[in-house]
Design a protein around this motif. Structure first.
Motif, short mmCIF file in Angstrom:
data_model
loop_
_atom_site.label_atom_id
_atom_site.label_comp_id
_atom_site.label_asym_id
_atom_site.label_seq_id
_atom_site.Cartn_x
_atom_site.Cartn_y
_atom_site.Cartn_z
N SER A 1 0.84 -1.21 0.00
CA SER A 1 0.00 0.00 0.00
C SER A 1 0.87 1.25 0.00
O SER A 1 0.55 2.24 -0.64
N GLU A 2 1.97 1.20 0.73
CA GLU A 2 2.82 2.38 0.83
C GLU A 2 3.61 2.64 -0.46
O GLU A 2 3.83 3.77 -0.85
N LEU A 3 4.01 1.55 -1.10
CA LEU A 3 5.04 1.67 -2.13
C LEU A 3 4.53 1.53 -3.56
O LEU A 3 5.04 2.19 -4.46
N CYS A 4 3.56 0.66 -3.76
CA CYS A 4 3.29 0.23 -5.13
C CYS A 4 2.24 1.07 -5.84
O CYS A 4 1.16 1.32 -5.30
N ASP A 5 2.56 1.47 -7.07
CA ASP A 5 1.57 2.15 -7.92
C ASP A 5 0.52 1.14 -8.37
O ASP A 5 -0.66 1.44 -8.43
N ARG A 6 1.00 -0.05 -8.71
CA ARG A 6 0.09 -1.11 -9.18
C ARG A 6 0.56 -2.44 -8.65
O ARG A 6 1.74 -2.62 -8.36
N VAL A 7 -0.37 -3.38 -8.57
CA VAL A 7 0.00 -4.73 -8.14
C VAL A 7 -0.57 -5.76 -9.11
O VAL A 7 -1.52 -5.49 -9.84
N GLY A 8 0.05 -6.92 -9.08
CA GLY A 8 -0.48 -8.08 -9.78
C GLY A 8 -0.54 -9.21 -8.76
O GLY A 8 0.42 -9.42 -8.02
#
Ligand SMILES: Nc1ncnc2c1ncn2[C@@H]1O[C@H](COP(=O)(O)OP(=O)(O)OP(=O)(O)O)[C@@H](O)[C@H]1O
Ligand SMILES: [Mg+2]
Length: 255
Positions: free
Chosen positions: A207-214
């Motif tokens: 949540s803190e770091l990622c613009d997007r996740v897979g």
């Protein structure tokens, strides 16, 4: 002409021990695109296929089916090109135990043909950033697990890569150290527009770091998007609910 994705996979499939009793489908028909400057989080339970995907993207494993492109190049055909520009922090450390922290960085950078003077300058900065300056001349053999991880983070960055793959960069690193690592990654992405692909089991970190996740589950890419988009899509209160729902099949009310 606008730049294409930095990473693209087409129906990427990896089957280990194909046709044998121990056959495992580690990746199944994965289609993924990641753009320049993105911090992309690869999530999934143990055995989901995260490390396998990273290894294929770096040309360390050959896919069974499908294609993968990094920086616009076919990973099976242009391994050299990609390895000069993409760095890896491996899940299982390939650290040199009998070198010091500084030597680990400088030796590794030397393999890329970067001059020693330049490497020493970069090592100064990186060792400062990961807070190992006072131990830089100690053999890594005597380092704790978290300290070794920090050396590996610094080592991955010494070649100033366009793309960085980090397989569980903060596993085993203490709270302060994990914050240091996250801050380094944020800065790389925001100030230097580097593309970062990381795996982690820490959803707060995501949540803190990622613009997007897979999210990978049993080799299948079951969701991709911004954390907030996934929460909306699956009507979940937070990413953990999205993740648990997708992986266990419970509590997902979206599609
Ligand atoms: N060299 C190999 N030979 C046989 N099976 C393998 C090999 N490498 C990985 N696998 C299998 O492929 C699947 C995916 O493994 P992978 O290491 O990619 O998972 P992961 O998502 O990185 O898991 P973790 O969170 O535990 O690191 C697992 O079932 C694993 O046992
Ligand atoms: Mg793994």
């Amino acid at each position: 002409m606008s730049e294409g994705p930095i990473i693209r996979t087409e129906s990427l499939t990896k089957i280990f021990e194909e046709g044998k009793k121990q056959e495992v489908t580690a990746l199944n028909d994965v289609n993924l695109e990641i753009g320049r400057g993105e911090v992309f989080g690869l999530l999934g339970p143990n055995g989901a296929g995260k490390t396998t995907l990273i290894r294929i993207l770096l040309g360390l494993l050959t896919p069974t089916k499908g294609k993968a492109y990094v920086l616009g190049k076919d990973v099976e055909k242009e391994k050299q090109y990609i390895r000069q520009r993409a760095a890896l922090l491996p899940q299982e450390a390939g650290i040199y135990e009998l070198l010091t922290a500084r030597e680990n960085l400088v030796f590794y950078g030397g393999l890329y043909g970067i001059e020693e003077e330049e490497l020493n300058k970069r090592a100064d900065r990186l060792l400062e950033i990961v807070d190992l300056k006072d131990r830089e001349d100690h053999l890594v053999k005597g380092f704790s697990g978290g300290m070794k991880r920090k050396v590996l983070v610094a080592r991955a960055l010494i070649i100033e890569p366009e793309v960085v793959f980090l397989d569980e960069p903060t596993t085993g690193v203490d709270t302060i150290g994990a914050r240091v690592v996250r801050n380094v990654l944020k800065r790389l992405s925001s100030e230097e527009n580097r593309t970062i692909i990381l795996t982690t089991h820490d959803l707060n970190e995501v949540s803190e770091l990622c613009d997007r996740v897979g999210i990978l589950n049993k080799g299948e890419l079951v969701a991709t998007g911004k954390p907030s988009q996934l929460e909306d899509k699956f009507r979940a209160a937070n990413l953990e609910e999205v993740f648990t729902g997708l992986v266990t099949g419970e509590g997902v009310y979206g599609e």
